[in-house]
Design an enzyme around this catalytic site. Structure first.
Site, PDB file in Angstrom:
ATOM      1  N   TYR A 198      -5.284   5.473  -7.370  1.00 49.94           N
ATOM      2  CA  TYR A 198      -5.418   5.520  -5.993  1.00 49.94           C
ATOM      3  C   TYR A 198      -6.896   5.116  -5.801  1.00 49.94           C
ATOM      4  O   TYR A 198      -7.677   5.911  -5.902  1.00 49.94           O
ATOM      5  CB  TYR A 198      -5.109   6.612  -5.287  1.00 49.94           C
ATOM      6  CG  TYR A 198      -5.161   6.611  -3.851  1.00 49.94           C
ATOM      7  CD1 TYR A 198      -4.654   5.470  -2.902  1.00 49.94           C
ATOM      8  CD2 TYR A 198      -6.075   7.257  -3.120  1.00 49.94           C
ATOM      9  CE1 TYR A 198      -4.758   5.289  -1.669  1.00 49.94           C
ATOM     10  CE2 TYR A 198      -6.289   7.267  -1.643  1.00 49.94           C
ATOM     11  CZ  TYR A 198      -5.421   6.135  -1.030  1.00 49.94           C
ATOM     12  OH  TYR A 198      -5.680   6.062   0.442  1.00 49.94           O
ATOM     13  N   TYR A 234       0.868  -1.258  -0.071  1.00 49.87           N
ATOM     14  CA  TYR A 234      -0.262   0.090   0.032  1.00 49.87           C
ATOM     15  C   TYR A 234       0.969   1.226   0.003  1.00 49.87           C
ATOM     16  O   TYR A 234       1.783   1.452   1.028  1.00 49.87           O
ATOM     17  CB  TYR A 234      -0.880   0.244   1.204  1.00 49.87           C
ATOM     18  CG  TYR A 234      -2.034   1.031   1.271  1.00 49.87           C
ATOM     19  CD1 TYR A 234      -3.284   0.771   0.438  1.00 49.87           C
ATOM     20  CD2 TYR A 234      -2.109   2.446   1.486  1.00 49.87           C
ATOM     21  CE1 TYR A 234      -4.317   1.712   0.531  1.00 49.87           C
ATOM     22  CE2 TYR A 234      -2.580   3.420   1.540  1.00 49.87           C
ATOM     23  CZ  TYR A 234      -3.932   2.702   0.978  1.00 49.87           C
ATOM     24  OH  TYR A 234      -5.257   3.870   1.044  1.00 49.87           O
TER      25      TYR A 234
END
Ligand SMILES: [Zn+2]
Lengths: 383, 170
Positions: A338, A288
């Site tokens: 994103y 991440y």
């Protein structure tokens, strides 16, 4: 081990919409498109879906998705909190539900218009109560400011430099340059661009921050047995974990003994304890990357290197294709899209199917992580 | 849906000049205390930096942010212990736009985390300023340094008193 999750379920389908700064469709439509694409990929009819999982920040309820796609009777539904920290837990919750017989076909998804929609930190009304009262009045307004604080300390304690953060940004950008679906597909990054970029919150510059994206993704989870009869090669859910460390405070993790050992450490302990293999056996990782410093912190937490060694680990092309640990091979949150980390899950599946645009040869194991710095989650996938 | 606006200009009864709740007239965000945190701000208004502590004789440990009970012993007996107000900079950032307008107007400014001398695990967010009422960008950024000694002062912002930090003369 009690009725285990290990390899009991598999991801049988993945789907996604286009990624762009602005898409014309609503979040609800994007969600439906991604979910239907994932079911089509698996070769499973929407009427067979009986489980859903998403994020608490997801604006489209499972009620809306279920009735729009024509799901059947749904017997399990779950939402996970803490923004991007919940990504892998959506898969984990469905794996647990299916392994224990609560449901048979699960869909996890995330749809978000973060590119053209509002920036959550601009909402002064909802974010001021606890713990906003301890940080926001002083101008610590955005996630970039909150993580920048930990990044500065990390650099101070361990000698990490902006070049290390650039290594992370560059690896993601290089992979995006191989991925036609990535927002940064045709936008190479150079060291000079990075070093002269505008600041967002010193020590973090523009390229240390993820993209702002409109888009949606979904995946389909079924039992391992069922997956072997599906259209695609099964990608097994080998281990899952969530992590909320003792005395953790979320992204403003400033009030405990060790702010730099975040939720990754807690999730990792549980993840590896249940797995047949360890960090040395991971072929490719999707980590991440809302902000570049989360990569060295996560590399340490998940055990790819020792405490304080995460920055040095990025040297010498380690994170690139051909390096020890290629990461974020679709471009990640920094350079593909994103969408609260859901693209990292689908990219992990592509690697283990052998269909990534930046394929790691013979990849058989993949770690996927959710947001570090908030209560988090992670999954180990294997071919 | 009800119509809340009775005034001709449609701005409602609070008047057009009023700042939104939780915001100073100049647009800086004010702390919106919850029940656990309210005493911190009440003491700040008296110029005292106090941190919540367990009041159990066998424990007595400090905790932050404030909460109903002690994570070490489970006691619901709490007290607010006065701190010396001295500390060291543990880390800092310098935010640049895009920011909320009132903060963008002072950007780049500093936000520091202060490790309290009396409680090193408690790191208060705040701003290093040249004087109590000075702007958030009033200190030369070259003077920002991890480990620098600082001392608390208190500043009034839109009727609310908040801690600020001065570099200690060395
Ligand atoms: Zn106690």
């Amino acid at each position: 081990m009690a009725a285990g999750l290990k390899d009991a379920t598999a991801i049988a389908g993945i789907g996604q919409t286009a990624f762009a700064r602005r898409l014309p469709q609503t979040e609800k439509e994007l969600a439906c498109r991604a979910v239907l694409a994932a079911l089509d990929d698996a070769g499973i009819a929407p009427s067979e879906v009986d489980a859903f999982a998403s994020y608490t920040m997801e604006e489209t309820d499972e009620v809306e998705v279920a009735k729009a796609i024509g799901a059947g009777d749904v017997t399990f539904f779950s939402k996970v909190g803490y923004g991007g920290g919940g990504s892998c837990a959506t898969v984990g919750h469905l794996a647990a539900a299916i392994a224990t017989g609560q449901a048979s076909v699960g869909v996890a998804w995330r749809s978000r218009k973060r590119g053209s929609g509002p920036r959550p930190w601009k909402n002064t009304a909802v974010q001021l109560p606890t713990p906003g009262q301890w940080t926001r009045p002083f101008g610590l307004l955005r996630p970039a400011d909150e993580i920048g604080m930990l990044a500065r300390r990390y650099m101070h304690e361990y000698g990490a430099t902006r070049d290390h953060l650039f290594n992370v940004a560059l690896a993601c950008r290089n992979r995006a340059n191989q991925n036609p679906a990535a927002m940064m597909y045709e936008r190479p990054l150079t060291r000079e661009m990075y070093m002269t970029a505008r600041w967002i919150s010193e020590p973090l510059c523009l390229f240390d921050n993820c993209l702002e994206t409109d888009g949606a993704l979904a995946c389909v989870i079924v039992s391992a047995e069922r997956a072997r009869d599906c259209r695609q090669k099964p990608v097994y859910v080998h281990s899952v974990a969530q992590g909320l460390p003792a005395q953790h405070h979320g992204m403003v993790n400033y009030w405990n003994d060790d702010p730099l050992s975040g939720p990754a450490w807690t999730a990792a302990r549980h993840l590896w304890k249940q797995a047949d293999f360890g960090p040395d056996d991971v072929d490719v990782a999707q980590i991440y990357d809302a902000f570049t410093p989360l990569i060295p912190l996560s590399l340490e937490g998940y055990g790819f290197c020792g405490r304080g060694e995460g920055a040095a680990f990025t040297e010498g092309g380690t994170l690139e294709i051909g390096g020890r640990l290629p990461i974020n091979t679709g471009g990640g949150g920094l350079s593909e899209a994103y969408v609260h980390g859901f693209n990292l899950i689908n990219e992990g599946v592509k690697q283990l199917r052998g269909t990534s645009t930046a394929q790691v040869p013979d990849a058989a194991t993949c770690l996927v992580t959710a947001g570090e710095g908030v209560p988090t989650s992670a999954i180990l996938l294997r071919a | 849906m009800t119509t809340a606006t009775n005034t001709p200009d449609g701005t409602g009864t609070s008047g057009p000049a009023a700042a939104p709740a939780g915001t100073a007239p100049d647009g800086l965000l004010l702390p919106v205390p919850d029940e656990d945190g309210a005493p911190f701000w009440e003491y700040a208004a008296r110029g005292e930096l106090r941190i919540q502590a367990c009041a159990s004789e066998s424990c007595g440990r400090l905790r932050f942010p404030p909460r109903p009970c002690c994570p070490h012993c489970g006691s619901f007996d709490g007290e607010w212990r006065r701190m010396s107000g001295r500390g060291r900079i543990w880390s800092y950032v310098r935010p640049h736009p895009p920011l909320l307008p009132a903060y963008a107007a002072q950007a780049p400014y500093n936000v520091i985390l202060v490790e309290l001398a009396d409680a090193p695990r408690i790191r208060l967010a705040g701003n290093l300023v040249a004087a109590a009422g000075a702007p958030l960008n009033s200190v030369d950024p070259a003077r920002l340094r991890i480990g620098a000694k600082v001392q608390v002062v208190f500043a009034e912002v839109g009727g609310t008193v908040v801690p600020r930090w001065l570099l200690e003369r060395s």
